[in-house]
Write an enzyme that holds these catalytic residues in place. Structure first.
Site: not given
Ligand code: GLN
Length: 189
Positions: A46-48, A78, A135-136, A171, A173
């Site tokens: 997600g987004e940390s 991630c 993903i990112r 990922h 999942e």
């Molecule tokens: N870019 C996100 C972060 O820095 C991580 C991306 C992800 O979980 N797919 O938190």
């Protein structure tokens, strides 16, 4: 056996679908006391920064840290991995649970459009390469003592294990390959 999925933000449902396919009882973890009912925990991507912020505002942060330190098995992916890391090189002031002995760099492969899929050899999962979706993603740039490396991509670790913690920068999942979840579950049997 009952597995929790931290359900604050990010790819929660996708992990749930996989656990159901495997016939594993699961629960969405939203409060600190949910942590008392589970045998293992998945920390989704997600987004940390958002994850840390919500863990703190909802008063789960300290309890989660204590549970992991006491040995709760964790599969982190991630952003879920980023929140465990001891050090985040490019965001040194970002808070973390500080339980996994790695240094990483966030968003190290570029923006969303630089996301990619690659096939990784992961010997502990067998001969068949694993379809890994990045993903990112963060890049692990240093691993401390006691951290096993199960897979690398372009010379950087992408799948690590330290004690009760599994950490992936990709990922699992988002593919139909269930081997990583199975490996996690096998640690608890
Ligand atoms: N870019 C996100 C972060 O820095 C991580 C991306 C992800 O979980 N797919 O938190």
């Amino acid at each position: 056996m009952k597995i929790g999925i931290l359900a604050i933000q990010g790819s929660v449902e996708e992990h749930k679908v996989i656990l159901e396919k495997l016939g594993i009882e699961n629960v969405l973890v939203k409060k600190a006391k949910d942590l008392d009912t589970i045998d293992g925990l998945i920390l989704p991507g997600g987004e940390s920064t958002t994850l840390i912020h919500i863990l703190k505002t909802m008063d789960i942060f300290e309890y989660l840290k204590e549970k992991i330190k006491k040995g709760l098995p964790v599969l982190s992916t991630c952003a879920g991995l980023i929140i465990l890391a001891k050090q985040i090189e490019n965001y040194p002031n970002q808070n973390s649970l500080d339980v996994l002995n790695i240094t990483l760099s966030r968003n190290a492969y570029g923006r969303q459009r630089e996301s990619f899929i690659t096939y990784l050899p992961i010997p502990i999962l067998g001969d068949e390469p694993y379809e890994a979706v990045f993903i990112r993603a963060p890049k692990i740039i240093k691993t401390g003592e006691g951290v096993k490396i199960h897979a690398t991509f372009q010379d950087s670790p992408v799948f690590v294990e330290e004690g009760n913690i599994l950490g992936l920068t990709f990922h699992p999942e988002l593919t139909n390959d269930l081997r990583i979840h199975k490996y996690f579950l096998s640690k608890m049997r």
